[in-house]
Design a protein around this motif. Sequence first.
Motif, PDB file in Angstrom:
ATOM      1  N   PHE A  85       0.889  -1.282  -0.016  1.00  0.00           N
ATOM      2  CA  PHE A  85      -0.423   0.195   0.138  1.00  0.00           C
ATOM      3  C   PHE A  85       1.268   0.964  -0.221  1.00  0.00           C
ATOM      4  N   ILE A  86       0.355   1.806  -0.620  1.00  0.00           N
ATOM      5  CA  ILE A  86       1.558   3.170  -1.387  1.00  0.00           C
ATOM      6  C   ILE A  86       0.840   4.705  -1.355  1.00  0.00           C
ATOM      7  N   ASN A  87       1.359   5.435  -0.532  1.00  0.00           N
ATOM      8  CA  ASN A  87       0.701   7.282  -0.473  1.00  0.00           C
ATOM      9  C   ASN A  87       1.794   8.019  -1.206  1.00  0.00           C
ATOM     10  N   LEU A  88       1.190   8.232  -2.193  1.00  0.00           N
ATOM     11  CA  LEU A  88       2.350   8.926  -3.517  1.00  0.00           C
ATOM     12  C   LEU A  88       1.718  10.653  -3.969  1.00  0.00           C
ATOM     13  N   GLU A  89       1.948  11.332  -3.629  1.00  0.00           N
ATOM     14  CA  GLU A  89       1.840  12.827  -3.927  1.00  0.00           C
ATOM     15  C   GLU A  89       2.212  12.742  -5.190  1.00  0.00           C
ATOM     16  N   ILE A  90       1.616  13.690  -6.022  1.00  0.00           N
ATOM     17  CA  ILE A  90       1.858  13.870  -7.457  1.00  0.00           C
ATOM     18  C   ILE A  90       1.440  15.951  -7.442  1.00  0.00           C
ATOM     19  N   LYS A  91       2.603  16.591  -7.587  1.00  0.00           N
ATOM     20  CA  LYS A  91       2.650  17.840  -7.936  1.00  0.00           C
ATOM     21  C   LYS A  91       1.951  18.466  -9.521  1.00  0.00           C
ATOM     22  N   SER A 135      -1.842  14.387 -21.418  1.00  0.00           N
ATOM     23  CA  SER A 135      -0.907  13.348 -21.347  1.00  0.00           C
ATOM     24  C   SER A 135       0.090  13.400 -21.033  1.00  0.00           C
ATOM     25  N   GLU A 136       0.697  14.807 -20.642  1.00  0.00           N
ATOM     26  CA  GLU A 136       2.026  14.705 -19.380  1.00  0.00           C
ATOM     27  C   GLU A 136       1.412  14.294 -18.245  1.00  0.00           C
ATOM     28  N   ILE A 137       0.673  14.609 -17.301  1.00  0.00           N
ATOM     29  CA  ILE A 137      -0.092  14.268 -16.089  1.00  0.00           C
ATOM     30  C   ILE A 137       0.425  12.547 -15.714  1.00  0.00           C
ATOM     31  N   LEU A 138      -0.502  12.043 -17.327  1.00  0.00           N
ATOM     32  CA  LEU A 138      -0.748  10.378 -17.124  1.00  0.00           C
ATOM     33  C   LEU A 138       0.554  10.214 -16.823  1.00  0.00           C
ATOM     34  N   LYS A 139       1.251  10.806 -17.947  1.00  0.00           N
ATOM     35  CA  LYS A 139       3.089   9.996 -17.847  1.00  0.00           C
ATOM     36  C   LYS A 139       3.423  10.295 -16.038  1.00  0.00           C
ATOM     37  N   LYS A 140       3.302  11.295 -15.476  1.00  0.00           N
ATOM     38  CA  LYS A 140       4.216  11.477 -14.353  1.00  0.00           C
ATOM     39  C   LYS A 140       3.950  10.815 -13.661  1.00  0.00           C
ATOM     40  N   VAL A 141       2.513  10.443 -13.579  1.00  0.00           N
ATOM     41  CA  VAL A 141       1.242   9.527 -12.022  1.00  0.00           C
ATOM     42  C   VAL A 141       1.947   7.547 -12.932  1.00  0.00           C
ATOM     43  N   GLN A 142       1.888   7.754 -14.274  1.00  0.00           N
ATOM     44  CA  GLN A 142       1.837   6.077 -14.598  1.00  0.00           C
ATOM     45  C   GLN A 142       3.404   6.282 -13.851  1.00  0.00           C
ATOM     46  N   ILE A 173      -6.862  11.746  -4.898  1.00  0.00           N
ATOM     47  CA  ILE A 173      -7.513  12.310  -3.300  1.00  0.00           C
ATOM     48  C   ILE A 173      -6.826  13.886  -4.330  1.00  0.00           C
ATOM     49  N   ASN A 174      -8.357  14.321  -4.802  1.00  0.00           N
ATOM     50  CA  ASN A 174      -8.106  15.602  -5.579  1.00  0.00           C
ATOM     51  C   ASN A 174      -7.462  17.167  -4.783  1.00  0.00           C
ATOM     52  N   GLU A 175      -6.826  17.100  -4.209  1.00  0.00           N
ATOM     53  CA  GLU A 175      -6.241  18.573  -3.682  1.00  0.00           C
ATOM     54  C   GLU A 175      -5.265  19.933  -4.689  1.00  0.00           C
ATOM     55  N   ILE A 176      -6.190  19.992  -5.889  1.00  0.00           N
ATOM     56  CA  ILE A 176      -5.889  20.532  -6.599  1.00  0.00           C
ATOM     57  C   ILE A 176      -6.357  22.113  -6.393  1.00  0.00           C
ATOM     58  N   THR A 177      -5.579  23.407  -6.586  1.00  0.00           N
ATOM     59  CA  THR A 177      -5.890  24.106  -6.238  1.00  0.00           C
ATOM     60  C   THR A 177      -7.099  25.219  -8.073  1.00  0.00           C
ATOM     61  N   GLU A 178      -7.564  25.218  -7.884  1.00  0.00           N
ATOM     62  CA  GLU A 178      -8.345  25.373  -9.030  1.00  0.00           C
ATOM     63  C   GLU A 178      -8.070  26.835  -9.444  1.00  0.00           C
ATOM     64  N   GLU A 179      -7.384  27.277 -10.051  1.00  0.00           N
ATOM     65  CA  GLU A 179      -6.702  28.812 -10.601  1.00  0.00           C
ATOM     66  C   GLU A 179      -7.663  29.223 -11.548  1.00  0.00           C
ATOM     67  N   ARG A 180      -8.507  30.033 -11.307  1.00  0.00           N
ATOM     68  CA  ARG A 180      -9.390  31.360 -11.731  1.00  0.00           C
ATOM     69  C   ARG A 180      -9.182  31.721 -12.648  1.00  0.00           C
ATOM     70  N   ASN A 181     -10.458  31.675 -13.235  1.00  0.00           N
ATOM     71  CA  ASN A 181     -10.171  32.511 -15.155  1.00  0.00           C
ATOM     72  C   ASN A 181     -10.654  33.716 -15.037  1.00  0.00           C
ATOM     73  N   LEU A 182      -9.865  34.709 -14.652  1.00  0.00           N
ATOM     74  CA  LEU A 182     -10.145  36.018 -15.296  1.00  0.00           C
ATOM     75  C   LEU A 182     -11.499  36.764 -16.360  1.00  0.00           C
ATOM     76  N   ASP A 183     -11.110  36.066 -16.843  1.00  0.00           N
ATOM     77  CA  ASP A 183     -12.189  36.287 -18.561  1.00  0.00           C
ATOM     78  C   ASP A 183     -12.626  35.077 -18.013  1.00  0.00           C
ATOM     79  N   PHE A 184     -13.056  34.150 -17.128  1.00  0.00           N
ATOM     80  CA  PHE A 184     -14.414  33.460 -17.950  1.00  0.00           C
ATOM     81  C   PHE A 184     -14.845  33.909 -16.262  1.00  0.00           C
ATOM     82  N   GLU A 185     -14.431  34.373 -15.304  1.00  0.00           N
ATOM     83  CA  GLU A 185     -15.643  34.567 -14.027  1.00  0.00           C
ATOM     84  C   GLU A 185     -15.704  36.057 -13.961  1.00  0.00           C
ATOM     85  N   ILE A 186     -15.170  36.935 -14.548  1.00  0.00           N
ATOM     86  CA  ILE A 186     -15.791  38.197 -14.351  1.00  0.00           C
ATOM     87  C   ILE A 186     -15.990  38.707 -15.943  1.00  0.00           C
ATOM     88  N   LYS A 187     -17.807  38.606 -15.570  1.00  0.00           N
ATOM     89  CA  LYS A 187     -17.560  39.374 -17.271  1.00  0.00           C
ATOM     90  C   LYS A 187     -17.622  40.864 -17.684  1.00  0.00           C
TER      91      LYS A 187
END
Length: 340
Positions: free
Chosen positions: A231-237, A245-252, A291-305
Amino acid sequence: MKIIHAADLHLKKFYKGRLPLEISNKLLEDTWRTFRDVANFSNEVDADIFLIAGDLFEREFFYLRDLRRFLNIIEDIKAKVFLVFGNHDYLSKDNLFLKVDLPENLYIFNSELDFYELKDLNTRIYGISYDSYKFKKDFSDVKLDKNFINIGLFHSDLKDERYMPLDEKFLREFNYVALGHIHKRAKVFNNAYYSGSLISLSFKDEGERGIIFLDDEKKTIEFKNFSRREFINLEIKIDKDMTFSEILKKVQGKISTENLYRITLKGVSHNKREIESFLRENLSAFYFEVINEITEERNLDFEIKDKYILDLLGTFSNSDIERDAREISKNYILEQYYGI
């Protein structure tokens, strides 16, 4: 003299939580196969004594057919096998081991401290089994005969009053103490060891698992790894500019197909949920959780109209000070104006 020290097999363990039935069944079978491997190892090295320090099985799920399977393995072991019961398999009147004929090479300790004498080895094995889930005894008056090699076999938590704590003075009386209950192997004193669980049983049980092997002729005490999988606890940045595809390659690239993984995703991205879904659909592993602890970056152009607000924020330069001021202003607007 050669000794095998094993503990905490937890045969027929019920795996709670997210594990699907197919995975749980494979892990249960791993335990049986690993115990068979240890039995074969014992015979290969011509061990004299085979110690099992409690929590052999889970009372609620261990049936007569399981007992027969266990005893078939015991019968094939050339060494004398000694067993104490712990908090998960305690020796109450309904314990299955009291209802069958046992192999001649198996000795079970009852719920009072006792010893078994091996005259040809000038050795006494001391042990005691629990008779209930919580168990405590006072051994302050016990005196060992120093004319013998004295070995202790105990299922104990040295720091928890519920599980037969043993004091240092008592433990140091023995030539060797084989301990069970703590799943991580550990050296308590020069003469006292936890062997740890035979296999990993949860994400709390990281690292290799197996037995302790003592060879008195070579004067060695060593850990022998019998892990089939971990059993392995793995943290991926995650970097915000990485493609799926790059994220998948890093994790795999960090995964062995035989192990179980709890993958914690960290970093910043616009695609928090999409990344998790992509990994769940494309990652190859025996078993994994995300376990998804990614911080969702706010997209200014999308959020502010509001064009005027966008124009205002666009007036900040790219200097460090003004970039920080722009971020503070943006977050304030999102909170106060948009309720984000």
